[in-house]
Design a protein around this motif. Sequence first.
Motif, PDB file in Angstrom:
ATOM      1  N   VAL A 290       0.837  -1.204   0.000  1.00  0.00           N
ATOM      2  CA  VAL A 290       0.000   0.000   0.000  1.00  0.00           C
ATOM      3  C   VAL A 290       0.865   1.244   0.000  1.00  0.00           C
ATOM      4  O   VAL A 290       0.605   2.199  -0.727  1.00  0.00           O
ATOM      5  CB  VAL A 290      -0.938  -0.002   1.230  1.00  0.00           C
ATOM      6  CG1 VAL A 290      -1.629   1.338   1.366  1.00  0.00           C
ATOM      7  CG2 VAL A 290      -1.951  -1.105   1.105  1.00  0.00           C
ATOM      8  N   GLU A 291       1.934   1.229   0.822  1.00  0.00           N
ATOM      9  CA  GLU A 291       2.772   2.435   0.886  1.00  0.00           C
ATOM     10  C   GLU A 291       3.461   2.689  -0.443  1.00  0.00           C
ATOM     11  O   GLU A 291       3.608   3.841  -0.866  1.00  0.00           O
ATOM     12  CB  GLU A 291       3.797   2.295   2.015  1.00  0.00           C
ATOM     13  CG  GLU A 291       3.122   2.193   3.376  1.00  0.00           C
ATOM     14  CD  GLU A 291       4.101   2.333   4.526  1.00  0.00           C
ATOM     15  OE1 GLU A 291       5.097   3.053   4.379  1.00  0.00           O
ATOM     16  OE2 GLU A 291       3.850   1.715   5.565  1.00  0.00           O
TER      17      GLU A 291
ATOM     18  N   CYS B  49       2.221   1.843  -3.368  1.00  0.00           N
ATOM     19  CA  CYS B  49       1.167   2.371  -4.253  1.00  0.00           C
ATOM     20  C   CYS B  49       0.913   3.839  -3.969  1.00  0.00           C
ATOM     21  O   CYS B  49       0.741   4.640  -4.892  1.00  0.00           O
ATOM     22  CB  CYS B  49      -0.140   1.602  -4.042  1.00  0.00           C
ATOM     23  SG  CYS B  49      -0.116  -0.018  -4.781  1.00  0.00           S
ATOM     24  N   VAL B  50       0.887   4.187  -2.681  1.00  0.00           N
ATOM     25  CA  VAL B  50       0.637   5.588  -2.335  1.00  0.00           C
ATOM     26  C   VAL B  50       1.713   6.472  -2.935  1.00  0.00           C
ATOM     27  O   VAL B  50       1.428   7.518  -3.522  1.00  0.00           O
ATOM     28  CB  VAL B  50       0.563   5.764  -0.802  1.00  0.00           C
ATOM     29  CG1 VAL B  50       0.632   7.229  -0.418  1.00  0.00           C
ATOM     30  CG2 VAL B  50      -0.710   5.160  -0.270  1.00  0.00           C
TER      31      VAL B  50
ATOM     32  N   VAL C 227       1.169   6.773  -6.661  1.00  0.00           N
ATOM     33  CA  VAL C 227       0.029   7.624  -7.000  1.00  0.00           C
ATOM     34  C   VAL C 227       0.356   9.093  -6.742  1.00  0.00           C
ATOM     35  O   VAL C 227       0.002   9.969  -7.529  1.00  0.00           O
ATOM     36  CB  VAL C 227      -1.224   7.182  -6.209  1.00  0.00           C
ATOM     37  CG1 VAL C 227      -2.358   8.142  -6.423  1.00  0.00           C
ATOM     38  CG2 VAL C 227      -1.637   5.798  -6.637  1.00  0.00           C
ATOM     39  N   ILE C 228       1.079   9.363  -5.641  1.00  0.00           N
ATOM     40  CA  ILE C 228       1.496  10.745  -5.386  1.00  0.00           C
ATOM     41  C   ILE C 228       2.361  11.246  -6.536  1.00  0.00           C
ATOM     42  O   ILE C 228       2.194  12.373  -7.016  1.00  0.00           O
ATOM     43  CB  ILE C 228       2.272  10.860  -4.057  1.00  0.00           C
ATOM     44  CG1 ILE C 228       1.329  10.666  -2.878  1.00  0.00           C
ATOM     45  CG2 ILE C 228       2.951  12.204  -3.939  1.00  0.00           C
ATOM     46  CD1 ILE C 228       2.033  10.711  -1.539  1.00  0.00           C
TER      47      ILE C 228
ATOM     48  N   ILE D  74       2.320  10.351  -9.612  1.00  0.00           N
ATOM     49  CA  ILE D  74       1.481  10.622 -10.781  1.00  0.00           C
ATOM     50  C   ILE D  74       0.740  11.946 -10.588  1.00  0.00           C
ATOM     51  O   ILE D  74       0.639  12.762 -11.511  1.00  0.00           O
ATOM     52  CB  ILE D  74       0.475   9.485 -11.033  1.00  0.00           C
ATOM     53  CG1 ILE D  74       1.212   8.192 -11.351  1.00  0.00           C
ATOM     54  CG2 ILE D  74      -0.468   9.835 -12.162  1.00  0.00           C
ATOM     55  CD1 ILE D  74       0.290   7.016 -11.600  1.00  0.00           C
ATOM     56  N   ALA D  75       0.236  12.169  -9.361  1.00  0.00           N
ATOM     57  CA  ALA D  75      -0.486  13.417  -9.096  1.00  0.00           C
ATOM     58  C   ALA D  75       0.422  14.626  -9.319  1.00  0.00           C
ATOM     59  O   ALA D  75       0.027  15.613  -9.947  1.00  0.00           O
ATOM     60  CB  ALA D  75      -1.027  13.423  -7.661  1.00  0.00           C
TER      61      ALA D  75
ATOM     62  N   TRP E  13       1.086  15.050 -13.129  1.00  0.00           N
ATOM     63  CA  TRP E  13      -0.009  15.593 -13.934  1.00  0.00           C
ATOM     64  C   TRP E  13      -0.301  17.042 -13.578  1.00  0.00           C
ATOM     65  O   TRP E  13      -0.681  17.832 -14.437  1.00  0.00           O
ATOM     66  CB  TRP E  13      -1.271  14.740 -13.791  1.00  0.00           C
ATOM     67  CG  TRP E  13      -2.279  15.169 -14.795  1.00  0.00           C
ATOM     68  CD1 TRP E  13      -3.364  15.963 -14.577  1.00  0.00           C
ATOM     69  CD2 TRP E  13      -2.250  14.897 -16.198  1.00  0.00           C
ATOM     70  NE1 TRP E  13      -4.029  16.204 -15.755  1.00  0.00           N
ATOM     71  CE2 TRP E  13      -3.379  15.555 -16.756  1.00  0.00           C
ATOM     72  CE3 TRP E  13      -1.413  14.171 -17.031  1.00  0.00           C
ATOM     73  CZ2 TRP E  13      -3.668  15.497 -18.116  1.00  0.00           C
ATOM     74  CZ3 TRP E  13      -1.706  14.120 -18.372  1.00  0.00           C
ATOM     75  CH2 TRP E  13      -2.823  14.772 -18.901  1.00  0.00           C
ATOM     76  N   SER E  14      -0.141  17.410 -12.310  1.00  0.00           N
ATOM     77  CA  SER E  14      -0.461  18.799 -11.977  1.00  0.00           C
ATOM     78  C   SER E  14       0.564  19.759 -12.584  1.00  0.00           C
ATOM     79  O   SER E  14       0.241  20.894 -12.878  1.00  0.00           O
ATOM     80  CB  SER E  14      -0.585  19.000 -10.477  1.00  0.00           C
ATOM     81  OG  SER E  14       0.470  18.395  -9.806  1.00  0.00           O
ATOM     82  N   VAL E  15       1.796  19.281 -12.798  1.00  0.00           N
ATOM     83  CA  VAL E  15       2.775  20.138 -13.483  1.00  0.00           C
ATOM     84  C   VAL E  15       2.384  20.293 -14.946  1.00  0.00           C
ATOM     85  O   VAL E  15       2.661  21.318 -15.574  1.00  0.00           O
ATOM     86  CB  VAL E  15       4.192  19.557 -13.343  1.00  0.00           C
ATOM     87  CG1 VAL E  15       5.183  20.330 -14.171  1.00  0.00           C
ATOM     88  CG2 VAL E  15       4.623  19.558 -11.901  1.00  0.00           C
ATOM     89  N   SER E  16       1.695  19.286 -15.493  1.00  0.00           N
ATOM     90  CA  SER E  16       1.323  19.324 -16.904  1.00  0.00           C
ATOM     91  C   SER E  16       0.470  20.515 -17.272  1.00  0.00           C
ATOM     92  O   SER E  16       0.428  20.912 -18.430  1.00  0.00           O
ATOM     93  CB  SER E  16       0.506  18.092 -17.274  1.00  0.00           C
ATOM     94  OG  SER E  16       1.223  16.938 -17.025  1.00  0.00           O
TER      95      SER E  16
ATOM     96  N   TYR F 148      -0.611  13.469 -22.194  1.00  0.00           N
ATOM     97  CA  TYR F 148      -0.989  12.076 -21.942  1.00  0.00           C
ATOM     98  C   TYR F 148       0.075  11.121 -22.465  1.00  0.00           C
ATOM     99  O   TYR F 148       0.357  10.098 -21.834  1.00  0.00           O
ATOM    100  CB  TYR F 148      -2.335  11.748 -22.599  1.00  0.00           C
ATOM    101  CG  TYR F 148      -3.520  11.850 -21.670  1.00  0.00           C
ATOM    102  CD1 TYR F 148      -4.593  12.668 -21.965  1.00  0.00           C
ATOM    103  CD2 TYR F 148      -3.566  11.101 -20.505  1.00  0.00           C
ATOM    104  CE1 TYR F 148      -5.682  12.748 -21.118  1.00  0.00           C
ATOM    105  CE2 TYR F 148      -4.652  11.181 -19.645  1.00  0.00           C
ATOM    106  CZ  TYR F 148      -5.717  12.007 -19.965  1.00  0.00           C
ATOM    107  OH  TYR F 148      -6.798  12.091 -19.124  1.00  0.00           O
TER     108      TYR F 148
ATOM    109  N   LEU G 123       7.585  21.981  -6.068  1.00  0.00           N
ATOM    110  CA  LEU G 123       8.176  20.639  -6.072  1.00  0.00           C
ATOM    111  C   LEU G 123       9.466  20.584  -5.275  1.00  0.00           C
ATOM    112  O   LEU G 123       9.707  19.636  -4.528  1.00  0.00           O
ATOM    113  CB  LEU G 123       8.453  20.194  -7.506  1.00  0.00           C
ATOM    114  CG  LEU G 123       7.263  19.709  -8.294  1.00  0.00           C
ATOM    115  CD1 LEU G 123       7.685  19.387  -9.711  1.00  0.00           C
ATOM    116  CD2 LEU G 123       6.652  18.484  -7.663  1.00  0.00           C
TER     117      LEU G 123
ATOM    118  N   MET H 229       8.838  20.826  -1.510  1.00  0.00           N
ATOM    119  CA  MET H 229       8.208  19.586  -1.059  1.00  0.00           C
ATOM    120  C   MET H 229       9.233  18.457  -1.010  1.00  0.00           C
ATOM    121  O   MET H 229       9.326  17.702  -0.030  1.00  0.00           O
ATOM    122  CB  MET H 229       7.073  19.211  -2.019  1.00  0.00           C
ATOM    123  CG  MET H 229       6.191  18.110  -1.499  1.00  0.00           C
ATOM    124  SD  MET H 229       5.143  17.389  -2.764  1.00  0.00           S
ATOM    125  CE  MET H 229       4.046  18.700  -3.130  1.00  0.00           C
TER     126      MET H 229
END
Lengths: 524, 464
Positions: free
Chosen positions: B5-6, B8-9, B12-13, B15-16, B19-22, B114, B392, B395
């Motif tokens: 799970v960690e 995957c988290v 997913v982070i 990817i988030a 995409w937000s930089v995109s 994409y 970024l 963070m």
Amino acid sequence: MAAIYVVAAAVTCFKLLLIPSYRSTDFEVHRNWLAVTHSLPISQWYTDKTSEWTLDYPPLFAWMEFFLSQIAKHFDPEMLRVTNLNYASDATILFQRLTVIVTDFMYLFAAKKFCDVCVKKTKGKESVSSNIYQNPSLIMAVLLMANFGLLIVDHIHFQYNGVLMGIFILSIVCIYQNQFLQSALWFSILLNMKHIYLYVAPVYFVYLLRCYCYNPNKQGSKFSISSFSLLRLIYLGMIVLTVFGISFGPFIYMGQLSQVLSRLFPFKRGLCHAYWAPNFWALYNIADKAASIIGTKLKVLSSVAVEEASMTGGLVQEFSHTVLPSIKPIYTVILTLLAMLPALIHLFLNPQKGGQGFVRCLVLCGFASFLFGWHVHEKAILIIIIPLTLLILEKREDGRLYLFLSTIGFYSLFPLLFTQFETPIKIVLLILHCLYSFSSLSNIYRSASTMLPVVSWYESLYLLGIIPLEIYNSFIHHVLKLNISLPFIPLLLTSVYCSIGVLYAWLRFYSTTLKSSTHKTKTS
Amino acid sequence: MGLLVEVCVLVVISIALRWSVSQNTYSGQSKPPMYGDYEAQRHWMEITLNLPVSDWYRNTTNNDLQYWGLDYPPLTAYHSKICGYIAQYINPDWVRLYKSRGYESYYHKLFMRYTVLVADFLIFLPAAVLFYLAQDQLDDKSMLFGLMVILLYPGLILIDYGHFQYNGISLGLAVLAVACLGSELQMIGAALFTLALNYKQMELYHAMPFFTFLLGKCFKAGPFKGLFELIKIGITVIITFLLCWSPFLTSVESAKQVLTRLFPFNRGLYEDKVASFWCSLSVLIKLKNILSQENLVLLCLSTTLLCLLPSSLHLLYKPTITNFKYALVNSSLVFFLFSFQVHEKSILIPAISVCMLANREPLTSIWFLSISTFSMLPLLVKDGLIIPYIGLSVMFLIACVYISQPFNNQKPDSLSTLKKINVSYSLLFLPFFIPSKQLGNTLIISLADTTHDNRETEWKNPKV
């Protein structure tokens, strides 16, 4: 460096990345309010009609916009001209987004305060204390600070719910600490910033009456009417009236009170918002439509009568129902009050120690207003979810309900972001929320493994049903080219599917609340 | 279960964040006539889709090499062709020969972003995860830390999703190759690295360590088995090369044409502002005025080879996987500092090498990665990416330093002194950053990188 600061900093940095995303008309709304409060005298704040987005929040919010506008003029003075409709230069966007991020610090502060004050500390192991999947107060911090709903609504769609929720949580923390007057102060300020919180005002009224005005020293013990303290009532009244006075005073002096009130409470809008909030009325509409279709097919109804009633079709309109009785605003008020009443009575009779009983009642009133209110926005689901987040560490039932409601509630916010660039972001963030919340709460509440941890099997099935629904909404609907002929189908499906979940959550939470009392010991 | 799970988290982070930089502007957005790298990639889709293979690297009437001619090896071209097919299916206007030059629209940007995300999802993200999952000797915490560093590294996200490039593919293949070599899958590793090399020729920065490591391993395996291994690997590499280059091997001319495009020696010693040794030196000594073009090339070649020798020889004698990773860092840094015609984006190659070492040298890695992103700042500012950069980088710094705290307690004292020096160095930059004159910025950035890089090469203690 405490972990909670790292979480807050990381979330703030992420908000910076959302600056160039899609903005809704709410962005222009707030730009207009900056302009109005900056460029026009107070007497014109609630009468100006240059833009269609007239000021419809209470005066303290207008004052906040006024103070923000003093900084705005250093970014781009053009945004402060009232006639500059839909002005959105890069500096304007940057400024407005930054104001949301900065005002969010109030929310982060309130969340931290709640985690420090109201969450029981774990004893012992060093390794657990900084593990965000296991340390309870860190879990609470993450679920509050990195709240999916606030990120979507505040930092993409554009609103100022962060600062308002921050004040709300601060008033709740005061209740936990038995600082009743401070709580009343914060809540009065909140009411004068956004009047939607009127829906939960009865809770404050009942609780403060019961725990502050009556029986000041022996909370939860035998209630006696003779312990009513008029002095305390006067203190409370003074605080509330002072805040209201500062807020509305200038407008009463100018004789504009009725004008302000008419701006604040526009009942001319329709029963349902443009994108149907997943509440009782969404199901009511569907039932009506289904009945009318079936009725026409069975030749029980004349098709003429059916054509006269039109659906909203995605716009804000008045419409009447064909088969079921039409709903007038007064019916919604009555139903909402009826839905709140048992919770309020229960709170009066059983105010539990600390603040959990209070927060439970807040959640229930939030539910009532969401499910039965007039012209409810789907964003209002946040008023239910955020107080509910404060309860998740106490009882397993509450954790389970939170997992269920937050997933379906956040999913119901998807129609707010309908642009293509936002699709991956909203999906990814929801997946992140689910992964994190389910795994961390399953560390707190060891569960027998059903499909998804902590929630029951039928709840799991329902939640997993979101996946095919979303696949249909985002892909298949377009592939089948139905987005031209029947564009409202995804909204309809989302709304109806989520309504069922929200109603179920409400009933479940109500039964848990009514069963709990001061005599029962809390179990996890 | 908890570890999965960690992981995957984290994925997913990442990817988030990507995409937000995109959402931001890409290089050359709304800047005719030449636009930028985004237009270059779109143009390559147009060219590879509409023209026959023989014309891709040649200057013809249909293919004007002056307007973003192909200058990456054939795999990039094949990838562009696949994207071109998809683009044509969605909207032919995007890749119409000639007419689509400078095409910009909301949906086209969505499509292009994409393609980067899909490529990363298929190659880079699995490579990073597999790389760290394959390291059995690490405990969970170190593994998650290393994964966090490589997935959240700001430089790669900003260049691939902001400026617009496909570095994730070549870097991902290289990372996967290293993972294979660490798991004794020499042939697959060699094949993957050859593919990476055939996607972007900058992977040559890594070529020496791969070569010496595999050679060293063959030596260690004894005379017969070693020779057999060597032949197997050699054949794998040759076959992979042949497969990639097959359309261009019809004649010597066509092969030579591609090579000239890949290695243009008629350009200058460095381009723009890049934190290489020559660029820093140019502040004091203008080498262009002293040496001829040929001699400059020779100077670069000799310094590069000279500086490569220590780590390569060391790796040849002691071919362990740890030495290999350090050699990757050394080799790529040496090439970055001393070779000819270095782009500022090439810092990504040393950076990814450092990411693979993150769990061994937590604070130094974080520091270097932050500096490497900072060194690309002029490019990022030009692309309008300053806010994503701040978001970024801050963070990354805060999260990684916090997560690395448990490991730092075990490190020797010299690292804490290093940390103090590093911190004070970083603070030195701040006053120069804001009122930046081109020269001052270049000087400080290149000096900082140079001195830091030299320290890195000393620090390559052979830990077996």
